[in-house]
Scaffold this active site. Sequence first.
Site, PDB file in Angstrom:
ATOM      1  N   SER A  49       0.850  -1.047  -0.001  1.00  0.00           N
ATOM      2  CA  SER A  49      -0.002   0.033   0.124  1.00  0.00           C
ATOM      3  C   SER A  49       1.058   1.235  -0.067  1.00  0.00           C
ATOM      4  O   SER A  49       2.099   1.152   0.206  1.00  0.00           O
ATOM      5  CB  SER A  49      -0.834   0.104   1.225  1.00  0.00           C
ATOM      6  OG  SER A  49      -0.139   0.161   2.464  1.00  0.00           O
ATOM      7  N   ASP A  81      -0.338  -1.401  -4.531  1.00  0.00           N
ATOM      8  CA  ASP A  81      -1.664  -1.358  -4.171  1.00  0.00           C
ATOM      9  C   ASP A  81      -2.157  -0.304  -3.743  1.00  0.00           C
ATOM     10  O   ASP A  81      -1.758   0.646  -3.021  1.00  0.00           O
ATOM     11  CB  ASP A  81      -1.761  -2.539  -2.955  1.00  0.00           C
ATOM     12  CG  ASP A  81      -2.754  -3.226  -2.740  1.00  0.00           C
ATOM     13  OD1 ASP A  81      -3.790  -3.216  -3.686  1.00  0.00           O
ATOM     14  OD2 ASP A  81      -3.136  -3.685  -1.564  1.00  0.00           O
ATOM     15  N   HIS A  82      -3.729  -0.067  -3.961  1.00  0.00           N
ATOM     16  CA  HIS A  82      -4.413   1.307  -3.458  1.00  0.00           C
ATOM     17  C   HIS A  82      -3.776   2.440  -3.645  1.00  0.00           C
ATOM     18  O   HIS A  82      -3.304   3.162  -2.659  1.00  0.00           O
ATOM     19  CB  HIS A  82      -4.938   0.930  -2.275  1.00  0.00           C
ATOM     20  CG  HIS A  82      -5.915  -0.231  -2.245  1.00  0.00           C
ATOM     21  ND1 HIS A  82      -7.295  -0.127  -2.739  1.00  0.00           N
ATOM     22  CD2 HIS A  82      -5.877  -1.607  -1.782  1.00  0.00           C
ATOM     23  CE1 HIS A  82      -7.767  -1.243  -2.855  1.00  0.00           C
ATOM     24  NE2 HIS A  82      -6.936  -1.845  -2.010  1.00  0.00           N
ATOM     25  N   ASP A 103      -6.522   3.396  -7.390  1.00  0.00           N
ATOM     26  CA  ASP A 103      -7.755   3.382  -6.446  1.00  0.00           C
ATOM     27  C   ASP A 103      -8.667   4.817  -6.410  1.00  0.00           C
ATOM     28  O   ASP A 103      -8.352   5.268  -5.593  1.00  0.00           O
ATOM     29  CB  ASP A 103      -7.482   2.795  -5.308  1.00  0.00           C
ATOM     30  CG  ASP A 103      -8.576   2.652  -4.394  1.00  0.00           C
ATOM     31  OD1 ASP A 103      -9.802   2.980  -4.891  1.00  0.00           O
ATOM     32  OD2 ASP A 103      -8.569   2.075  -3.278  1.00  0.00           O
ATOM     33  N   GLU A 135     -10.487   0.614 -10.119  1.00  0.00           N
ATOM     34  CA  GLU A 135     -11.521   0.242  -8.785  1.00  0.00           C
ATOM     35  C   GLU A 135     -12.655   0.961  -9.065  1.00  0.00           C
ATOM     36  O   GLU A 135     -12.679   2.332  -9.348  1.00  0.00           O
ATOM     37  CB  GLU A 135     -10.737   0.636  -7.674  1.00  0.00           C
ATOM     38  CG  GLU A 135     -11.618   0.225  -6.221  1.00  0.00           C
ATOM     39  CD  GLU A 135     -10.989  -0.383  -5.044  1.00  0.00           C
ATOM     40  OE1 GLU A 135      -9.726  -0.842  -5.227  1.00  0.00           O
ATOM     41  OE2 GLU A 135     -11.444  -0.135  -4.047  1.00  0.00           O
ATOM     42  N   HIS A 216     -10.693  -7.796  -3.550  1.00  0.00           N
ATOM     43  CA  HIS A 216     -10.021  -7.163  -2.549  1.00  0.00           C
ATOM     44  C   HIS A 216     -10.643  -7.757  -1.289  1.00  0.00           C
ATOM     45  O   HIS A 216     -11.910  -8.170  -1.199  1.00  0.00           O
ATOM     46  CB  HIS A 216     -10.035  -5.777  -2.581  1.00  0.00           C
ATOM     47  CG  HIS A 216      -9.077  -5.451  -3.572  1.00  0.00           C
ATOM     48  ND1 HIS A 216      -7.987  -4.891  -3.293  1.00  0.00           N
ATOM     49  CD2 HIS A 216      -9.336  -5.168  -4.877  1.00  0.00           C
ATOM     50  CE1 HIS A 216      -7.259  -4.550  -4.398  1.00  0.00           C
ATOM     51  NE2 HIS A 216      -8.176  -4.767  -5.398  1.00  0.00           N
ATOM     52  N   GLY A 217     -10.041  -7.435  -0.069  1.00  0.00           N
ATOM     53  CA  GLY A 217     -10.558  -7.663   1.044  1.00  0.00           C
ATOM     54  C   GLY A 217     -11.106  -9.207   1.329  1.00  0.00           C
ATOM     55  O   GLY A 217     -12.094  -9.292   2.039  1.00  0.00           O
ATOM     56  N   VAL A 239      -5.283 -10.966  -0.072  1.00  0.00           N
ATOM     57  CA  VAL A 239      -5.559 -11.307   1.266  1.00  0.00           C
ATOM     58  C   VAL A 239      -4.312 -10.423   2.186  1.00  0.00           C
ATOM     59  O   VAL A 239      -3.061 -10.661   1.852  1.00  0.00           O
ATOM     60  CB  VAL A 239      -5.118 -12.774   1.678  1.00  0.00           C
ATOM     61  CG1 VAL A 239      -5.271 -12.957   3.213  1.00  0.00           C
ATOM     62  CG2 VAL A 239      -6.209 -13.642   0.889  1.00  0.00           C
ATOM     63  N   THR A 241      -5.415  -8.821   5.820  1.00  0.00           N
ATOM     64  CA  THR A 241      -5.696  -8.742   7.250  1.00  0.00           C
ATOM     65  C   THR A 241      -5.208  -9.965   7.893  1.00  0.00           C
ATOM     66  O   THR A 241      -4.699 -10.116   9.123  1.00  0.00           O
ATOM     67  CB  THR A 241      -6.983  -8.187   7.603  1.00  0.00           C
ATOM     68  OG1 THR A 241      -7.174  -7.145   6.705  1.00  0.00           O
ATOM     69  CG2 THR A 241      -7.187  -8.001   9.220  1.00  0.00           C
TER      70      THR A 241
HETATM   71 ZN   LIG Z   1      -7.373  -3.916  -1.523  1.00  0.00          ZN
END
Ligand SMILES: [Zn+2]
Length: 290
Positions: A49, A81-82, A103, A135, A216-217, A239, A241
């Site tokens: 990120s 990412d993002h 994003d 996104e 995502h998520g 993945v 978290t």
């Molecule tokens: Zn994400």
Amino acid sequence: MEQSLRDCLKIAVANRIAIAHFNIADLSGLKGIAASVRELGVPVMIGTSEGEREFIGLRNAVSLIRNLREEYGMQVFLNADHTHTFEKAKEAIDAGYDEILFDGGKLPWDENVAVTKQVIEYARASGRDIIIEGELGYIGSASEVRKEIPEGAAIDAADLTTPEQAAEFVRLTGVDLLAPAVGNIHGMFADAKDPALDIPRIVEIAKAAGVPLVLHGASGNTDEDIKAAIKAGVAVVHVSTELRVAWRRGITASLADHPDEVAPYKLLTGAAAAMADVAKNKLKLINGLI
Ligand SMILES: [Zn+2]
């Protein structure tokens, strides 16, 4: 011959499997993930990120991933990412990233389209084959353990990405990959599974968009939901978290087990091992090995 990320995506789509995408913030994470990836011999995407890449350093991240490719012949690719601004996307392209997720999920439609196009133009001009992901729809930003759905995240059917929006966005921008809001949210819940994904909608969006989709998520989603999403047209599964939770569990156990130890590499071994375990299970699931 070495396969590019574009090659690996094509193979995943043809085989109706997906590529796992894991975020890292330090060497222990990369070490743990790489151990499981090498053991299983599958491709993988490593994401950073904006915060993670600032911590590691963009060129450091690029070098680490290149080293794994060259030293071990791994099919490992680096995603920015993002990425929320053109400037940050430009930085990552200049540093040598393989993929950029621009994003604009929280931006007004016209602005999201305009900046995504600007990122693609800059990436194409680099002469390298960089994958660009767009996104649509906001799914919450932080990969954390949470008690409730993040404010503004799309979870009601009325707020999810529609097939029409997806088709129009891909047509206007020319993105290689699309991350839609299909009931997914970043992070995971402390005491419950994530809400179910809207699988019929994923089928419709994939058909309309004509490009592979990115989920995502996926931390906290059930294995069944993740498998169904891949069958429906998802080619990359993020993945984060669950890996972060494993990192914390590993480091906490190491500190408790070795109260007098001060060598970071010894304490971090526990974190790497805990992340390797989570990565291995997710890699098997996402690559259709279980
Ligand atoms: Zn994400």
